[in-house]
Every structure is written in structure tokens, then in C-alpha cells.
Design an enzyme around this catalytic site. Sequence first.
Site, PDB file in Angstrom:
ATOM      1  N   ASP A 146       0.841  -1.196   0.000  1.00  0.00           N
ATOM      2  CA  ASP A 146       0.000   0.000   0.000  1.00  0.00           C
ATOM      3  C   ASP A 146       0.871   1.239   0.000  1.00  0.00           C
ATOM      4  O   ASP A 146       0.536   2.251  -0.589  1.00  0.00           O
ATOM      5  CB  ASP A 146      -0.869   0.020   1.253  1.00  0.00           C
ATOM      6  N   GLY A 147       1.951   1.133   0.705  1.00  0.00           N
ATOM      7  CA  GLY A 147       2.860   2.253   0.762  1.00  0.00           C
ATOM      8  C   GLY A 147       4.248   1.759   1.095  1.00  0.00           C
ATOM      9  O   GLY A 147       4.408   0.765   1.800  1.00  0.00           O
TER      10      GLY A 147
END
Lengths: 632, 396
Positions: B292-293
Site C-alpha cells: 500500500d505504501g
Amino acid sequence: MDPGRRPPRTVSDPKVRQVGFFAAPEPISSSPPVSDISPSGNSLSPVMIPPPRHSSDPRPPLFPPASPGRRDSLTPSDLFPASSPTASSSYADAEFAFSPGRALRTNSVRPAAAAVTTSSSLPGRGFDLTAAVKASGVPAFGLMKIPSGFSEKVGNASVEVENEQASNSKPLKEKTTKAERRALQEAQRAAKAAAKAEGNAPSVVNATAAAVNVKPPKATKTPTVAASEKKGGGGSERPIEKERKKEVPPPRMQYDDTSRVEKAKRRSVVKQTEARNRVELFRHLPQYEHGTQLPDLESRFFQLDPVHPAVYKVGLQYLAGDISGGNARCIAMLQAFQKAIKDYSIPPEKNLGRDLTAKISSYVSFLIECRPLSISMGNAIRFLKSRIAKLPLTLLESEAKAALKSDIEQFISEKIILADKVIVNHAVTKIRDGDVLLTYGSSSAVEMLLLHAHELGRQFRVVVVDSRPKLEGQRLLRRLVGKGISCTYTHINAASYIMHEVTRVFLGASSVLSNGVVYSRVGTASVAMVAHAFRVPVLVCCEAYKFHERVQLDSICSNELGDPDVISKVPGREEINCLNNQSNCDNLQPLNLIYDALPSDYISMIITDYGMVPPTSVPVIVREYRREQLWM
Amino acid sequence: MWRRSASFILDNRTPNDVASASRPESLALSPPLQSSAMADADANSAYYQTRAAHHGVVTSDWLAQAQAAVGRNPDDLGSVVASEAEPKPASDSGKPFSVIEEFNNWRKQPDLAEAVAAIRALASVIMSSEATTMMELEIELKKASDSLKSWDKTSISLTAGCDLFMRFVTRTTALEYEDFNSAKSRLIERAEKFGEISTKARRIIAVLSQDFIFDGCTILVHGFSRVVLEVLKTAAQSKKLFRVFCTEGRPDRTGLRLSNELAKLDVPVKLLIDSAVAYTMDEVDMVFVGADGVVESGGIINMMGTYQIALVAHSMNKPVYVAAESYKFARLYPLDQKDMAPALRPIDFGVPIPSKVEVERSARDYTPPQYLTLLFTDLGVLTPSVVSDELIQLYL
């Protein structure tokens, strides 16, 4: 992964990463299949950045290869080591060792100095030259004006400089054509001939252009220069082992080298007496008997010395231990220099840049005698010197002084005070309600952080770990408790006991080295290691001006030795002071280290004014920061 | 969308539908789910909603889609391009302009990453802005991006996308373009390019990672990541022989969807329940996850369960590869799991849970860099420590 099981990889064309702004993205073919799309090829990367303001392309083709104009731009370089009246060469060395990385640094300021003793052939060099070329606005005949009295030797030295430049251009080799190289050699030869011819005839000292490229007295001493000059005169490339020798940075002043220590002593202002029983492993570090010099120095305060009173005062304060802590020492030094610059006037027939640098160098060597420089101070000195070197020659004396004064002020406010504020703002985001924070010793940044977090109303508890002999934590503790923060005060011996209730460890640092090692007050490493063993994150707060490109693996090579007596004696406890009369005993070697090196594995995060970075990114910061400092 | 308890629908249909594909035991095990966590559903983060809408959750639409079209590729590029044209007129409409609406508009598109949607939304701010100077525009943009960020604090790629675009605006315009209008159009053009970048980045990553997938290897995949799917798809297309273990990805069942996609590609797939990771790890040659990151330490924030898989893989000396586009690089530095704003999600346990029992509802975890081997990004194959270097160069 298991290499044995992997079939040989298909060799594909090297994948070039492109970060930054690249123009004209060519559309990629929309067919997905493998390996005709290389990431470089389709160049449309989301992280395109437009080019920064300064030119990041460091090497335009080296245009006037032997233009004497460039030598003017070398001004700062020569000034540097040579002409300080008080500093002996060995002291100068010691100072360089601390004004870090003279050979390593990528800025242009003293290539010639490097040429004299050693030279780095770091790629950064190409950079310098261009900067230098840009800076130079001096007509080409500058070369001819070699001051009298330096005759042959100077000629040699200057040729040496030329050769150095030729060798500097080596990294550019891909770019220069054969013809260009040829031209360069020719020019050198011509220059050398001219220099020789001119050298015999007495000529006028040209204050601006020529005065600068001379006078490396060390050069005249060392036989290597002469030898290399012979070879260099031929215009041939330097032999490789020569190169290699030059890459080695100059040794730091090693205090077990008796002859050099003797030499240094003769020049020194502070009369230190060497401690007698020293630990074998640490003989290369200076260690003196403490408490003897101060009265003597104080009594000489009003004698007219080469040292400015403000600097003298600061030196005494260092010696007495009244000023301690990286930031405090650095600020005190810079302010003393500010005063010294204010009272400075250019002696007749001298150049401001050169003379002032010499003055500063002498002050610095005085300060080193009082207490070895910290790396942060080294960086600050380096900054100041590069500023002096960059002063335009056209500036009036008062203007130049004012410019330097404001530069110093700016350094203090931006790199130290503002940086601390930024660090605090970053670090406070890592403090949550209910945290138990541990800190060791007394770090100004950590103290500001704790106070700020308290002001913001975070609910947390602080564990202050302290150690003998300095017990610096007590003062911190007093201030924290005064502000109403609930604290626990404990001894470093209890670190492993207290650690299980701690959620964050905040540490200060004297310096951060480019392999991520944090160089800090002795004991920091043990605290961090204990924290690591308990899986408690270790956060190091350090301003970016304390970063250094040196790599250090242990606490031995570079350290500071304190007064060994203070660890063996506990004031007010006569019954345990049984070592009193044994201080001169031959088989007792007390050791009081001041700093230790904390390996990067134990550090979760370094908080700097550039944000929160992992210890692996220190070199990037060093690189970017240096550049900024150079181009500021 | 996720409110209609996706797995509930699935479970009803399980006996007849999924029989053809490798049928996960877990489906049979989990009884029909009748909503216990639904009550506090409003607390669920927008981050999670996006995920659910995009790819995370097995939804009814998805089921329908999966049943109807076996051959159809949901990641079809053409559809994206076509649908991109639609929302634009919306911003010209009379009602007051809102970034958040715009963003929501954009992120509805199936193939558009959240960061890209954020950038598009910001671009439409530029379009609708009446600013006449660069400074005004910058301030307006700043406001918009702040409101976007504060609207959903949990989404990392949203934040990263906003930061990235703001960085671009502040770095470029004032310096290079004198003319305000040309600068403006340049920015918009730039933002539009981001749309293609996101698909292009996936392609690059897929190509880069091919060197690491060798014949006969077993790959463990956790979560449904479009990048990882692209990687596996490319590998399958280039006739590599490998098999894939999919974790179930419990509450969202993301593994089911991935296994379905892979089965379509004729890749041998095995579904594992999440707790069987350590059990199967010695058969596995490498672990592939999306992210996601990617945070500044080089660690990743990803769907819950990534951390424990990475830990198991690390202790068994298996490489963990992360596929992530570089616009997911975020200036965050979590020190531990609790150091991020938690993204909450509903969890169905099938049986009603007594109110005294607390449920851990966080949707993602943080994997520290020391457990990751390599990151495949469109900047190249990076070690975790390089992430910070890139970020420093980008933002300093």
C-alpha cells in the site's frame, strides 16, 4: 534465495535508473512482452523531478585547460595550510584531521594544498574545477607573475599545481578528445617554461592573482614534490603508485609520533604536560595532565598574543570544561570568531582572504590545544573558511567583514538553532500518550524535544540515564522536573533493568558519520545496544551540520581522552578513593574515553533537520548538504 | 459496497460455483456470515472502502463478472482510457467544486491507483481554479491537497500522491515557465500523464521482475495486488513454469480473487489458509507481495499478515520481494506497528461476538526493511535502503 537452484539469468541490457526530470519521453510500444522494455527506455517515471536550481551537471568540458586564470580561483587553497604564523605544520595537520576530510571533500577550496601533500582523485574533483573556472575572472597572464624569492621552487610548485589539475581532469577523460588532451599538455609545458623563466627574474608581487598560487612551504620540503615535478614536467601521466599515494588522506596528528609532538609543543600556546601512564591502544590520542595549565593561561590573558581575546576566552572555557556540548561549543567558537573578525584589519600588503584564513587557522590550532575539536566544530570551521575563500576580491574590507559576520550569524541561526526546532517538530510526532522515553546524558536537542512535547500536552514519562564522572543528566533532570515532567533518574548500570518499561529511546549525538555510525558521549552505545536487545526503537536527534563523510568502525581511531583521575576519584568519598597514591604506578593505566561509536545496526532512525531518515541514508544527506553549503 | 458482506454472498454460492476452480477448504469451514461487526461499520476507514471497491473484497459485482466472462480481462487498458474521458465534464458543472468528490469520482475507476486518482483530482482543481498567479494556484492546490489528505488520513498512497504532485508544482512552475497559462496547462498535462504512468509502471515492474522468477519455482503471494498480478501474468505469458501459493487473506478473501485470476492464466495455484504459511514455507522459493505504501525506512505497509509472512520467510532464508510503483513511496517513518493511523475494517467471524470481546480490526501492518529482500519499482530493483535515498532526492 538459493543461488544454486537458480538457472543462469538471461543477460539483459543494463537497466539504467533514471530519477529526475528527463525530457522527451518516448512512447513505449504497447506490447507487454518481456525485456524490450527497459525501465530506462520508456523514461516516463512518475517521480520525475525538474532539475534543481543549481546546475547538477558537474562537468562541462574542461575548456581552458591550463589557463592561469584558474589558479587564481585556487586562492583559498594555498592560503590554507601554509601561512599561519603560529601553527606548525604538524598542528595544521591535526587541525585538518578534525576539519574533516580535507582530501575527501568535494569542494574546490584547496586543491593545491592537497597537491602539496596528498590529493584525492575523487570524482568530486571535476566539480570543483568547473566551479573554480567559473569563479576565476583573472586575465591569463597571471601565471607569469611569480613573486620573487620563490624562484625555482615556486615555479616547481606551480607546475605541480598545473600537473595536479591535469590529473584532475582525468575523470573527464571520456569527454576530452585526444587533441584536447594534447593541447592541455602543450599548455602545461609552456606554462612551466614560462614559470621557470619568470622565476629567476625578480617580479612584482601581484596581490590579487599571483600571491595566491604560491607558498606551499611543505612542498618545498618534501622530496616527493621535486620528484613528481620532474616527471610531471615531461607532461607524461603520473605513475599509478603515485596516484595511489595521493589518495591516502593525510594522517591525523598521531600523538605517539614523538618528533611531531615535540615540534607541535614548541609552537603551542598552552603548555600541556603529557600524562604519564597511558593505555597503549590510545597512545595516538593526546592526553595531558589536567588542572595545571589553566592558572598559567589565565595569568597570560593580558599578554598580547596572536590569539584574539575572545577566542582566548573561549579556549579557556573549553579547557576548564565550562562550555560543553556540541552545539554550545560550536556556537561559542563561532561567536568568538565573529568578534575576532570584527576587530580584524588587513595588514598592509596582504590579502584579506589569505591572511584571515591564516588567522582563523591559528585560532583553531589554539582551540585544539585547549580541547580537541568536535566534528561539528570542524564542519563549522570548514564552512567559515570556504566563505572567506569565496569572498569576491573586489569587496572592501568593511564589506567583507560584514559579509562574514552575517554568514556566521546565518550559520548559527539556520544550521543550529532552526535545525533544532525542525528536529523537535519531526521528533515530537513520534511521542505518543503513555510513552516512556529514555534519554542518556544531556543532549540539547532531546531536551528541547521533551519540553516541547510537554508543552503540547503529551502524557509521557522520562527516564534519564546518567553516568559518572560527568553526571550531565542531573542538570537535564533538574530542568525537566522543573517543568513538571515526571522523571525517573537512574544510573547506566541499571539500563538493562529499566529498559523493559521504555517505549522509545532518544539520544543526542556529537556527530553522525557516513556509514551511519553515531559518535556520541561515551555510554550511548551501551544504552542503544540494550534498547536494541529489548526491541525498543532508538531515535537519534542530530543536526545535519554534524554529519561527516568520514567512516569510522570503532571508538579507537578517533576519540578524546579525558582526565583519568576523575573516574578513579569520587569526591567526598575518601574511604573508596584507594587509588589516590597509585596514579604514578607503572602497571596502572587509567583510561577515560569521552566518546564512543554506535554502529548503525542499533539505530532505528536519525532525526535531522532534513526529516527522519534511516542511518543508511546519511551519505545522501552528506552529499546533498555539502552541495547546498557550497552553492548557498 | 463492502457492506453487503461479500463473503456472505460467496458462501451461498460456493457449492455450485467455485467447484471448478481449486476449491478452498476455508470456504466450507466458515459458515454463512451474518453481520456482527456491521453495527460500527461507519468507523471503517475510507482507505478500506477504496480497497474493497477496487480489488480487495470479493464483491457481488466481482462474482458476477467472474462467472460471466472467463476470458475477459478486467485489467483491460482500453476501458480505462475510455472511462477517463467521462468525469471531466463533471467538474465543469455548476455546483461548487469539491476535491473530495472529484477524488471519489476518479477512484471509482477500477484500474486507477489511488495516488493517481488523487493527482487527477488535484489536476481538476487546477482546471477549475480561477487563480491568476502561480502563487494563488499553489495556495489553492495546497488547500485542496490538505483537505484531501485530512479527509482520509489512513490512506498512504493518497498522501503520497498529493505530496508528489505538490512537489512537482512547487518545483517546476515558478522556475521555468513565465507564462501562467502555459504553466497551468503543463501541470494539467502532467497530471493526465500520471494515469498512464500507473499502468506503465506496472509493466516496467513486471519486466524487471522476470529475472527473478525461474522455472520450477514456487511463489507465495499474499493479498491481491495489481502489480503482483501483472508480474505473474507476464511470467506466465513468457512461458515460465512456476506455481503459486495464494494465502486466503482472511476477512477480505483477496487470495480467492487472485487464485481465480491465476487459474485463468493456467498457472498452477494452491490456496492456503493464512495460518498455513509457516507450514508451507519450506516449499516456497520466494514471497511476492504488493504494498500500500513504501515508507522511508524502506519497509512497507501492506495488508494485514504481510509482516508475519515476512518474518517466517526471513527465518527460513527465503527472499521476500515487494512490487510497488514509485508513487507509493511516502514520507512516513513508522517505528512499530502502532505508529500509523490504523485503517479499520469490518471482520465477520461468522458467529456473533459477545460485546465484551474486543476485535482487532486493523487492515494492514508494517513490515520493517530488514525482512525485505528487494523492492521492484519502476525506478529499478532497489534494496530497501535506497527508498530513503530516492525520497530524500525527491523531497529535499
